[in-house]
Enzyme design. Structure first.
Site, short mmCIF file in Angstrom:
data_model
loop_
_atom_site.label_atom_id
_atom_site.label_comp_id
_atom_site.label_asym_id
_atom_site.label_seq_id
_atom_site.Cartn_x
_atom_site.Cartn_y
_atom_site.Cartn_z
N PHE A 1 -1.16 27.29 -31.61
CA PHE A 1 -0.84 28.25 -30.57
C PHE A 1 -1.79 27.97 -29.40
CE2 PHE A 1 2.68 30.78 -32.20
CZ PHE A 1 2.91 30.03 -33.34
N TYR B 1 7.88 19.14 -23.26
CA TYR B 1 6.71 19.02 -24.12
C TYR B 1 7.06 19.42 -25.55
CZ TYR B 1 2.41 20.27 -26.45
OH TYR B 1 1.42 20.39 -27.38
N ILE C 1 -9.47 18.56 -28.19
CA ILE C 1 -9.39 19.08 -29.56
C ILE C 1 -9.89 18.03 -30.55
CG2 ILE C 1 -7.85 20.04 -31.32
CD1 ILE C 1 -6.12 21.14 -29.00
N GLY D 1 9.52 26.90 -17.56
CA GLY D 1 9.22 26.47 -18.94
C GLY D 1 8.39 27.43 -19.76
N ASP E 1 -9.13 5.87 -29.24
CA ASP E 1 -8.76 6.66 -28.06
C ASP E 1 -8.64 5.70 -26.86
OD1 ASP E 1 -9.42 9.99 -27.35
OD2 ASP E 1 -9.00 8.58 -25.73
N ASN E 2 -7.67 5.95 -25.98
CA ASN E 2 -7.55 5.07 -24.81
C ASN E 2 -8.36 5.58 -23.62
OD1 ASN E 2 -6.04 7.15 -23.78
ND2 ASN E 2 -4.10 6.03 -23.69
N LEU E 3 -9.04 6.69 -23.80
CA LEU E 3 -9.91 7.29 -22.78
C LEU E 3 -9.19 7.65 -21.48
CD1 LEU E 3 -13.24 5.24 -23.30
CD2 LEU E 3 -12.60 7.42 -24.32
N PHE F 1 -4.26 13.30 -32.35
CA PHE F 1 -4.45 14.26 -31.26
C PHE F 1 -4.08 13.66 -29.91
CE2 PHE F 1 -7.60 15.32 -34.50
CZ PHE F 1 -7.46 16.69 -34.61
N1 UFG Z 1 -0.86 31.19 -16.66
C1 UFG Z 1 -1.04 31.88 -15.48
N2 UFG Z 1 -1.84 31.30 -14.53
C2 UFG Z 1 -2.45 30.10 -14.70
C3 UFG Z 1 -2.26 29.41 -15.92
C4 UFG Z 1 -1.43 29.98 -16.88
O1 UFG Z 1 -0.50 32.97 -15.28
O2 UFG Z 1 -3.15 29.64 -13.78
C5 UFG Z 1 -0.02 31.79 -17.71
C6 UFG Z 1 1.20 30.93 -18.02
O3 UFG Z 1 2.26 31.20 -17.17
C7 UFG Z 1 1.46 31.34 -19.48
C8 UFG Z 1 0.06 31.69 -20.03
O4 UFG Z 1 -0.75 31.89 -18.90
O5 UFG Z 1 2.23 32.50 -19.50
C9 UFG Z 1 -0.53 30.57 -20.85
O6 UFG Z 1 -0.38 29.35 -20.12
P1 UFG Z 1 -1.19 28.03 -20.47
O7 UFG Z 1 -0.85 27.03 -19.41
O8 UFG Z 1 -2.61 28.35 -20.69
O9 UFG Z 1 -0.61 27.60 -21.88
P2 UFG Z 1 0.92 27.46 -22.37
O10 UFG Z 1 1.24 28.71 -23.14
O11 UFG Z 1 1.83 27.05 -21.28
O12 UFG Z 1 0.83 26.23 -23.33
C10 UFG Z 1 -0.21 26.10 -24.28
C11 UFG Z 1 -0.41 24.64 -24.58
C12 UFG Z 1 0.80 24.10 -25.25
C13 UFG Z 1 1.20 24.96 -26.44
C14 UFG Z 1 1.32 26.40 -26.07
C15 UFG Z 1 1.56 27.18 -27.34
O13 UFG Z 1 -0.65 23.90 -23.41
O14 UFG Z 1 0.46 22.84 -25.72
O15 UFG Z 1 0.12 26.81 -25.44
O16 UFG Z 1 1.64 28.55 -27.13
F1 UFG Z 1 2.40 24.58 -26.88
#
Ligand code: UFG
Length: 322
Positions: free
Chosen positions: A169, A141, A12, A282, A31-33, A74
């Site tokens: 989001f 997180y 981002i 989670g 950035d620490n890369l 970020f």
């Molecule tokens: N999902 C799957 N299969 C996958 C990956 C994800 O079904 O292989 C589902 C997850 O269970 C979840 C949805 O897709 O229901 C979105 O999951 P992501 O891992 O893409 O993202 P998250 O919603 O867990 O989290 C992201 C960011 C967070 C942020 C959040 C806000 O990583 O930093 O969105 O909504 F807080």
């Protein structure tokens, strides 16, 4: 404006750098890369390699550039399931890192911070999230981001500084130039994982649970294009510099899509297999942003929809082949 982008070599952050440069702002990247890439930093920005927990490294940056108008942060770890497994790493990087950053800013009289927070602070939301809603994270997180939000509020109030907290989001997609995008050895986010399944880099997409309390049983999220999000940061930094008051703003689209909706959008491009499996720890059932405040205060509105987001990640991933 002169802007320090902490974490500007990451996904981002690198997009924010591009948007700042498009608007002719001066950009320094710190950035620490560890998860960022040198080649994702625009050539028009100055890159300084360092870790935000290293106070002397930050002090040196602010000493040399004592005219920085705004700091953007970020440099966080952002993977929900990883935070459940390794919470201490999340507290160290996400909370302690910002504490050190604030301390150094305060000592060098740097006044404005734009901080990347997350919808994960809302926890089990009942539908559309407003900025004043109660915060109750259900994973480490989200807890680290909420703890940091609170620290920023107390610190800025005590030392006459100002903050803009953005609660993101679900961010995805890539810049039109395809020079930057989400690059990682082990991708976990839904859209890039589904695209990997589409282009044959994994066998299938596993969908984590279809027994949630949502219309089709899969989790609902609000997806936002990374370039829309990055542009909001330019508006946010300008808002602070021009005298705007400290505040917290959601960045989302006002619209929710289920995991199955996303899978079907990817299937419009080509064959992609998916399979329903167990729930992932989670995961809240539903997170959708109200973006009224961003529209009103920053005159910001997302330009891209879900198909644009999916297509741009597809185009970017083809350039990587992994
Ligand atoms: N999902 C799957 N299969 C996958 C990956 C994800 O079904 O292989 C589902 C997850 O269970 C979840 C949805 O897709 O229901 C979105 O999951 P992501 O891992 O893409 O993202 P998250 O919603 O867990 O989290 C992201 C960011 C967070 C942020 C959040 C806000 O990583 O930093 O969105 O909504 F807080």
């Amino acid at each position: 404006m002169k802007v320090l982008v902490v974490g500007g070599a990451g996904y981002i952050g690198s997009h924010a750098v591009l948007e700042l440069i498009k608007k002719q702002h001066e950009v320094i990247v710190f950035d620490n890369l560890t998860s960022g890439f040198e080649d994702m930093v625009s050539e028009q920005a100055t890159l300084i390699i360092g870790d935000i927990r290293d106070k002397s490294a930050l002090d040196a940056v602010f000493k040399e550039h004592n005219d920085i108008d705004v700091v953007m942060h970020f440099a966080a770890k952002i993977v929900v399931p990883e935070s459940v497994e390794k919470p201490l790493e999340y507290y160290s990087n996400n909370v302690e890192g910002v504490r050190v950053l604030l301390e150094s800013m305060q000592e060098h009289n740097i006044k404005n911070i734009v901080f990347s927070s997350t919808a994960a602070v809302y926890g089990e939301a009942s539908g559309v999230c407003f900025e004043d809603d109660p915060t109750q994270p259900i994973n480490p997180y989200g807890e680290t981001k909420l703890a940091t939000e609170r620290m920023i509020k107390w610190v800025t109030q005590a030392y006459g500084m100002k903050y803009l907290i953005f609660r993101y989001f679900n961010v995805a997609g890539a810049d039109q130039s395809l020079k930057v995008g989400l690059k990682k050895d082990q991708l976990t986010h839904l859209i890039p994982v589904a695209i990997q399944a589409l282009i044959g880099l994994r066998e299938k997409l596993l969908i984590y649970g279809d027994d949630y309390d949502t219309e089709d049983g899969t989790c609902v999220r609000d997806y936002i294009h990374v370039s829309d999000l990055a542009y909001a940061h330019v508006l946010g930094a300008t808002y602070l510099k021009d005298g705007g008051q400290s505040t917290t703003i959601n960045l989302g689209s006002n619209q929710g899509y289920s995991v199955l909706d996303v899978a079907k959008t990817v299937q419009k491009i080509g064959d992609m297999t998916y399979e329903i499996t167990e729930r992932r720890p989670g995961d809240p059932a539903k997170l959708i942003a109200s973006n009224e405040k961003a529209k009103k205060l920053l005159h910001w509105e997302p330009k891209y929809g879900l198909e644009d987001i999916v297509n741009s990640d597809f185009e970017f991933r083809k350039t990587l082949k992994k």
